[in-house]
Design an enzyme around this catalytic site. Structure first.
Site, PDB file in Angstrom:
ATOM      1  CE  LYS A 116      -4.400  -1.945   1.103  1.00 19.62           C
ATOM      2  NZ  LYS A 116      -5.481  -2.222   2.034  1.00 19.62           N
ATOM      3  NE  ARG A 158      -7.481  -8.214  -0.421  1.00 23.29           N
ATOM      4  CZ  ARG A 158      -6.918  -7.414  -1.314  1.00 23.29           C
ATOM      5  NH1 ARG A 158      -5.887  -6.651  -0.980  1.00 23.29           N
ATOM      6  NH2 ARG A 158      -7.397  -7.358  -2.544  1.00 23.29           N
TER       7      ARG A 158
HETATM    8  N1  PMM Z   1      -7.404  -3.856   0.323  1.00 27.59           N
HETATM    9  C1  PMM Z   1      -7.675  -3.790  -0.987  1.00 27.59           C
HETATM   10  C2  PMM Z   1      -8.741  -4.536  -1.545  1.00 27.59           C
HETATM   11  N2  PMM Z   1      -9.493  -5.342  -0.778  1.00 27.59           N
HETATM   12  N3  PMM Z   1      -9.998  -6.243   1.333  1.00 27.59           N
HETATM   13  C3  PMM Z   1      -9.771  -6.319   2.653  1.00 27.59           C
HETATM   14  N4  PMM Z   1     -10.537  -7.109   3.438  1.00 27.59           N
HETATM   15  N5  PMM Z   1      -8.762  -5.593   3.246  1.00 27.59           N
HETATM   16  C4  PMM Z   1      -7.956  -4.763   2.531  1.00 27.59           C
HETATM   17  O1  PMM Z   1      -7.072  -4.114   3.131  1.00 27.59           O
HETATM   18  C5  PMM Z   1      -8.173  -4.660   1.124  1.00 27.59           C
HETATM   19  C6  PMM Z   1      -9.234  -5.427   0.561  1.00 27.59           C
HETATM   20  C7  PMM Z   1      -6.863  -2.892  -1.874  1.00 27.59           C
HETATM   21  O2  PMM Z   1      -5.639  -3.434  -2.208  1.00 27.59           O
HETATM   22  P1  PMM Z   1      -5.331  -4.100  -3.648  1.00 27.59           P
HETATM   23  O3  PMM Z   1      -5.521  -3.018  -4.674  1.00 27.59           O
HETATM   24  O4  PMM Z   1      -3.940  -4.592  -3.564  1.00 27.59           O
HETATM   25  O5  PMM Z   1      -6.309  -5.207  -3.851  1.00 27.59           O
END
Ligand code: PMM
Length: 279
Positions: free
Chosen positions: A223, A258
């Site tokens: 991030k 994640r």
């Molecule tokens: N971050 C992203 C997308 N989905 N879901 C959960 N539960 N927690 C998160 O921190 C989260 C998520 C955004 O990150 P990406 O663009 O790498 O998917």
């Protein structure tokens, strides 16, 4: 600490799990555009499983700050072939990252067993019902506003207390809709309507999110606040600091991570657990 999904039960008492990230979108911030070909997405997902991911989180709508929503048909067109092929090729638990109840329902039909709702039930009034009816695991994440608006001057009086209260309310709403409380996991939503300072405060107060004894999920992987602190514009260069936070977070109660770079984070978890939970 038990976490139930539609098809299995994770015992997270002494062991955390890695959820690999597969974004089937043209514009996600770190992997956007890479996996639009389902065959490439499936191959990447299977490599994550080989590297130790126990869950794969599949998303068809970008959630980057400022992102414009996509329609249901387009979201389904992106995710369903990948879910179906992964379901055939592997026993890994599949999670659907969506804010739409209809997409969640179709994904579960196709073989997903966890619903990851980054709106924490605020986007679609039908979402809790789908989770209750299907018995899917349900991740409730905190987000302020929507991806389009969330980074416009985010303000809180007490960011930890406000997010803990909001997640408690979401858990209670899910329970009222008939979701088995053992299916729920909560997530403070790093980067979703939060400044860098807010993100750091949340990381300092992770034990406060163990709401009703439910497992905490954390998403810091690659991030932008990591890039701001360390001067790293390339998201992939943020994998090492991501791993450092995984170790910190495991020590402070988080159980579901994640992650984009699966292997190093599995190692960080197993190493921390060798220290924390000696056999
Ligand atoms: N971050 C992203 C997308 N989905 N879901 C959960 N539960 N927690 C998160 O921190 C989260 C998520 C955004 O990150 P990406 O663009 O790498 O998917």
């Amino acid at each position: 600490m038990i976490w139930r999904t539609r098809n299995r039960t994770f015992d997270l008492t002494t062991r955390g799990v890695i959820m690999g990230v597969l974004n089937i979108t043209p514009d996600s911030f770190s992997d956007g555009g890479r996996f639009l070909d389902p065959a490439v997405a499936v191959e990447t997902g299977l490599q994550m499983v080989a590297d130790g991911a126990e869950i794969l989180d599949i998303g068809g709508e970008s959630t980057r700050p400022g992102a414009v929503p996509v329609g249901t048909d387009e979201e389904l067109r992106r995710i369903l072939p990948v879910i179906r092929q992964l379901r055939e090729a592997s026993r890994v638990a599949i999670s659907i990252d969506t804010m739409k109840a209809s997409v969640a329902a179709a994904a579960v039909d196709a073989g997903a067993e966890i619903i990851n709702d980054i709106s924490g039930l605020r986007a679609d009034p039908g979402m809790a019902g789908v989770a209750a009816r299907t018995g899917a695991g349900l991740v409730l994440m905190h987000m302020r506003g929507t991806p389009r608006t969330m980074q416009i001057r985010p303000e809180y009086r007490d960011v930890t207390a406000e997010i803990a209260a909001s997640l408690t309310a979401a858990c209670d709403e899910a329970a009222r809709a008939g979701v088995n409380s053992e299916c729920i996991a909560v997530d403070p939503g790093i980067g979703f309507g939060k400044t860098m300072e807010h993100n750091l405060t949340l990381l300092r107060s992770l034990p406060r999110f163990q709401i009703h004894g439910r497992p905490v999920l954390l998403g810091v992987s690659r991030k932008s606040f990591l890039g701001r602190i360390l001067g790293l514009t390339d998201p992939v260069a943020r994998d090492v600091p991501t791993t450092a936070i995984t170790a910190w977070a495991r020590q402070h109660g988080v159980r579901i991570f994640r992650i984009h770079a699966v292997r190093d984070n599995v190692h960080a978890l197993r190493m921390m657990e060798a220290i924390l939970e000696p056999e």
